[in-house]
Design a protein around this motif. Sequence first.
Motif, PDB file in Angstrom:
ATOM      1  N   THR A  44       0.805  -1.215   0.000  1.00  0.00           N
ATOM      2  CA  THR A  44       0.000   0.000   0.000  1.00  0.00           C
ATOM      3  C   THR A  44       0.844   1.274   0.000  1.00  0.00           C
ATOM      4  OG1 THR A  44      -0.107  -0.048   2.414  1.00  0.00           O
ATOM      5  CG2 THR A  44      -1.879  -1.150   1.218  1.00  0.00           C
ATOM      6  N   ALA A  45       2.162   1.148  -0.175  1.00  0.00           N
ATOM      7  CA  ALA A  45       3.037   2.313  -0.092  1.00  0.00           C
ATOM      8  C   ALA A  45       2.826   3.277  -1.251  1.00  0.00           C
ATOM      9  CB  ALA A  45       4.499   1.874  -0.028  1.00  0.00           C
ATOM     10  N   SER A  46       3.342   2.974  -2.410  1.00  0.00           N
ATOM     11  CA  SER A  46       3.195   3.893  -3.537  1.00  0.00           C
ATOM     12  C   SER A  46       2.335   3.292  -4.643  1.00  0.00           C
ATOM     13  CB  SER A  46       4.570   4.260  -4.100  1.00  0.00           C
ATOM     14  OG  SER A  46       5.175   3.126  -4.678  1.00  0.00           O
ATOM     15  N   GLY A  47       2.446   1.980  -4.834  1.00  0.00           N
ATOM     16  CA  GLY A  47       1.662   1.317  -5.868  1.00  0.00           C
ATOM     17  C   GLY A  47       2.114   1.619  -7.273  1.00  0.00           C
ATOM     18  N   LYS A  48       3.271   2.308  -7.440  1.00  0.00           N
ATOM     19  CA  LYS A  48       3.758   2.658  -8.770  1.00  0.00           C
ATOM     20  C   LYS A  48       5.112   2.006  -8.986  1.00  0.00           C
ATOM     21  CE  LYS A  48       1.205   7.001  -8.829  1.00  0.00           C
ATOM     22  NZ  LYS A  48       1.249   8.474  -8.964  1.00  0.00           N
ATOM     23  N   HIS A  49       5.259   1.327 -10.113  1.00  0.00           N
ATOM     24  CA  HIS A  49       6.469   0.558 -10.362  1.00  0.00           C
ATOM     25  C   HIS A  49       7.339   1.121 -11.486  1.00  0.00           C
ATOM     26  CE1 HIS A  49       5.558  -2.785  -7.649  1.00  0.00           C
ATOM     27  NE2 HIS A  49       4.307  -2.677  -8.044  1.00  0.00           N
ATOM     28  N   PHE A  50       6.865   2.110 -12.228  1.00  0.00           N
ATOM     29  CA  PHE A  50       7.632   2.648 -13.345  1.00  0.00           C
ATOM     30  C   PHE A  50       7.863   4.145 -13.179  1.00  0.00           C
ATOM     31  CE2 PHE A  50       5.448  -1.095 -14.916  1.00  0.00           C
ATOM     32  CZ  PHE A  50       6.448  -1.770 -15.607  1.00  0.00           C
ATOM     33  N   ALA A  51       8.993   4.615 -13.708  1.00  0.00           N
ATOM     34  CA  ALA A  51       9.305   6.046 -13.682  1.00  0.00           C
ATOM     35  C   ALA A  51      10.079   6.399 -14.938  1.00  0.00           C
ATOM     36  CB  ALA A  51      10.115   6.410 -12.443  1.00  0.00           C
ATOM     37  N   VAL A  52       9.836   7.576 -15.455  1.00  0.00           N
ATOM     38  CA  VAL A  52      10.571   8.090 -16.612  1.00  0.00           C
ATOM     39  C   VAL A  52      11.059   9.497 -16.272  1.00  0.00           C
ATOM     40  CG1 VAL A  52       8.435   8.938 -17.684  1.00  0.00           C
ATOM     41  CG2 VAL A  52      10.483   8.603 -19.084  1.00  0.00           C
ATOM     42  N   VAL A  53      12.312   9.778 -16.625  1.00  0.00           N
ATOM     43  CA  VAL A  53      12.917  11.082 -16.333  1.00  0.00           C
ATOM     44  C   VAL A  53      13.523  11.627 -17.617  1.00  0.00           C
ATOM     45  CG1 VAL A  53      14.630  12.349 -14.998  1.00  0.00           C
ATOM     46  CG2 VAL A  53      13.453  10.402 -13.964  1.00  0.00           C
ATOM     47  N   GLY A  54      13.171  12.853 -17.938  1.00  0.00           N
ATOM     48  CA  GLY A  54      13.785  13.549 -19.058  1.00  0.00           C
ATOM     49  C   GLY A  54      14.569  14.729 -18.536  1.00  0.00           C
ATOM     50  N   GLY A  55      15.774  14.932 -19.037  1.00  0.00           N
ATOM     51  CA  GLY A  55      16.587  16.029 -18.517  1.00  0.00           C
ATOM     52  C   GLY A  55      17.722  16.396 -19.434  1.00  0.00           C
ATOM     53  N   THR A  80      19.046  13.842 -21.940  1.00  0.00           N
ATOM     54  CA  THR A  80      19.117  12.457 -21.480  1.00  0.00           C
ATOM     55  C   THR A  80      17.722  11.956 -21.125  1.00  0.00           C
ATOM     56  OG1 THR A  80      19.515  13.147 -19.187  1.00  0.00           O
ATOM     57  CG2 THR A  80      21.448  12.732 -20.580  1.00  0.00           C
ATOM     58  N   ILE A  81      17.592  10.637 -21.088  1.00  0.00           N
ATOM     59  CA  ILE A  81      16.322  10.033 -20.685  1.00  0.00           C
ATOM     60  C   ILE A  81      16.620   8.810 -19.820  1.00  0.00           C
ATOM     61  CG2 ILE A  81      16.156   8.573 -22.738  1.00  0.00           C
ATOM     62  CD1 ILE A  81      13.084   9.081 -22.599  1.00  0.00           C
ATOM     63  N   SER A  82      15.779   8.592 -18.828  1.00  0.00           N
ATOM     64  CA  SER A  82      15.940   7.482 -17.900  1.00  0.00           C
ATOM     65  C   SER A  82      14.609   6.759 -17.752  1.00  0.00           C
ATOM     66  CB  SER A  82      16.421   7.992 -16.537  1.00  0.00           C
ATOM     67  OG  SER A  82      16.219   7.021 -15.523  1.00  0.00           O
ATOM     68  N   LEU A  83      14.662   5.421 -17.836  1.00  0.00           N
ATOM     69  CA  LEU A  83      13.485   4.583 -17.620  1.00  0.00           C
ATOM     70  C   LEU A  83      13.791   3.636 -16.475  1.00  0.00           C
ATOM     71  CD1 LEU A  83      12.704   3.676 -21.347  1.00  0.00           C
ATOM     72  CD2 LEU A  83      11.626   5.459 -19.981  1.00  0.00           C
ATOM     73  N   SER A  84      12.940   3.605 -15.453  1.00  0.00           N
ATOM     74  CA  SER A  84      13.199   2.781 -14.276  1.00  0.00           C
ATOM     75  C   SER A  84      12.027   1.868 -13.963  1.00  0.00           C
ATOM     76  CB  SER A  84      13.479   3.660 -13.045  1.00  0.00           C
ATOM     77  OG  SER A  84      14.632   4.441 -13.220  1.00  0.00           O
ATOM     78  N   TYR A  85      12.381   0.679 -13.471  1.00  0.00           N
ATOM     79  CA  TYR A  85      11.382  -0.242 -12.936  1.00  0.00           C
ATOM     80  C   TYR A  85      11.696  -0.451 -11.461  1.00  0.00           C
ATOM     81  CZ  TYR A  85       8.802  -4.427 -11.744  1.00  0.00           C
ATOM     82  OH  TYR A  85       7.974  -5.316 -11.118  1.00  0.00           O
ATOM     83  N   GLY A 220      23.647  15.880 -14.052  1.00  0.00           N
ATOM     84  CA  GLY A 220      22.381  16.023 -14.772  1.00  0.00           C
ATOM     85  C   GLY A 220      21.243  16.519 -13.902  1.00  0.00           C
ATOM     86  N   PHE A 221      20.289  17.138 -14.555  1.00  0.00           N
ATOM     87  CA  PHE A 221      19.048  17.615 -13.901  1.00  0.00           C
ATOM     88  C   PHE A 221      17.874  17.238 -14.787  1.00  0.00           C
ATOM     89  CE2 PHE A 221      22.510  20.461 -12.770  1.00  0.00           C
ATOM     90  CZ  PHE A 221      22.427  20.503 -11.387  1.00  0.00           C
ATOM     91  N   GLY A 222      16.755  16.864 -14.151  1.00  0.00           N
ATOM     92  CA  GLY A 222      15.609  16.472 -14.955  1.00  0.00           C
ATOM     93  C   GLY A 222      14.312  16.480 -14.158  1.00  0.00           C
ATOM     94  N   ILE A 223      13.226  16.239 -14.887  1.00  0.00           N
ATOM     95  CA  ILE A 223      11.886  16.129 -14.318  1.00  0.00           C
ATOM     96  C   ILE A 223      11.359  14.744 -14.644  1.00  0.00           C
ATOM     97  CG2 ILE A 223       9.516  16.972 -14.392  1.00  0.00           C
ATOM     98  CD1 ILE A 223      11.334  18.879 -12.997  1.00  0.00           C
ATOM     99  N   GLY A 224      10.791  14.083 -13.631  1.00  0.00           N
ATOM    100  CA  GLY A 224      10.307  12.731 -13.832  1.00  0.00           C
ATOM    101  C   GLY A 224       8.862  12.531 -13.434  1.00  0.00           C
ATOM    102  N   ALA A 225       8.297  11.407 -13.874  1.00  0.00           N
ATOM    103  CA  ALA A 225       6.919  11.046 -13.543  1.00  0.00           C
ATOM    104  C   ALA A 225       6.879   9.565 -13.222  1.00  0.00           C
ATOM    105  CB  ALA A 225       5.988  11.362 -14.703  1.00  0.00           C
ATOM    106  N   ARG A 226       6.040   9.191 -12.244  1.00  0.00           N
ATOM    107  CA  ARG A 226       5.850   7.803 -11.860  1.00  0.00           C
ATOM    108  C   ARG A 226       4.457   7.333 -12.304  1.00  0.00           C
ATOM    109  NH1 ARG A 226       7.820  10.260  -7.186  1.00  0.00           N
ATOM    110  NH2 ARG A 226       9.986   9.756  -6.705  1.00  0.00           N
TER     111      ARG A 226
END
Length: 227
Positions: A44-55, A80-85, A220-226
């Motif tokens: 029940t913590a976050s419930g989100k498993h993916f994140a993408v960051v563009g910077g 740059t771009i980052s994809l996380s699981y 690097g600096f960026g903005i991400g979304a989960r």
Amino acid sequence: MRSITTLPLSLLISAALAPAAFAQSPSTTVERPAGTDAVAANETASGKHFAVVGGIALLQPKNDAVKGVSQKTDGGSAPTISLSYYVNDNWAVELWGAADKFDHTVKGPAGTRIGTLQQQPIALSGQYHFGQADNVFRPFVGVGYFESNYSNEKLAVPAAVGHVGLETAKGAMGTVGVDMNINSTWFARADARYLNARSKVTESGVDSGRKAKMDPWTVGFGIGARF
């Protein structure tokens, strides 16, 4: 007749009070199996498993990267771009890379411009994010493997040497950074990465026996979304 009427009434009152008394009774406490609370909290913590960051990142190679050829290689910037699981709220696997090429100016021993080159890294790493998912600031560390492709090497060298090129660099990468949560979906990120880069130096397509020790670091600096 009065006793007969009183008996059902007393039974109804007892039935109404019984659930409350049962709930307050210490003997009715049900113990959860060991580890169940931790599992429930994780679910029940976050419930989100993916994140993408563009910077955007600045990549700076070390000085004297190619002995006998260059004295200094100026840094360059690229998107740059980052994809996380996220396996859970703390552990994640990240695929990071440059969305475009980093441009570098190469300078000789006297500080004069002797040419240019480009590189485009990509990396896969494991990360550990400290703290809880809803903390405002969440530092993280990571380690992984990267490859960086060099291209468009245009260096002014003696004609007898021919074209000087750099083969794809491969090695370990270390990462440190911090996320600042804006809300449950959006966050800002700042990170630094060190790439332990070794690349063969070729002359007219032939291995020269030398290696370029670029060993660049990035900020690097960026903005991400989960999600």
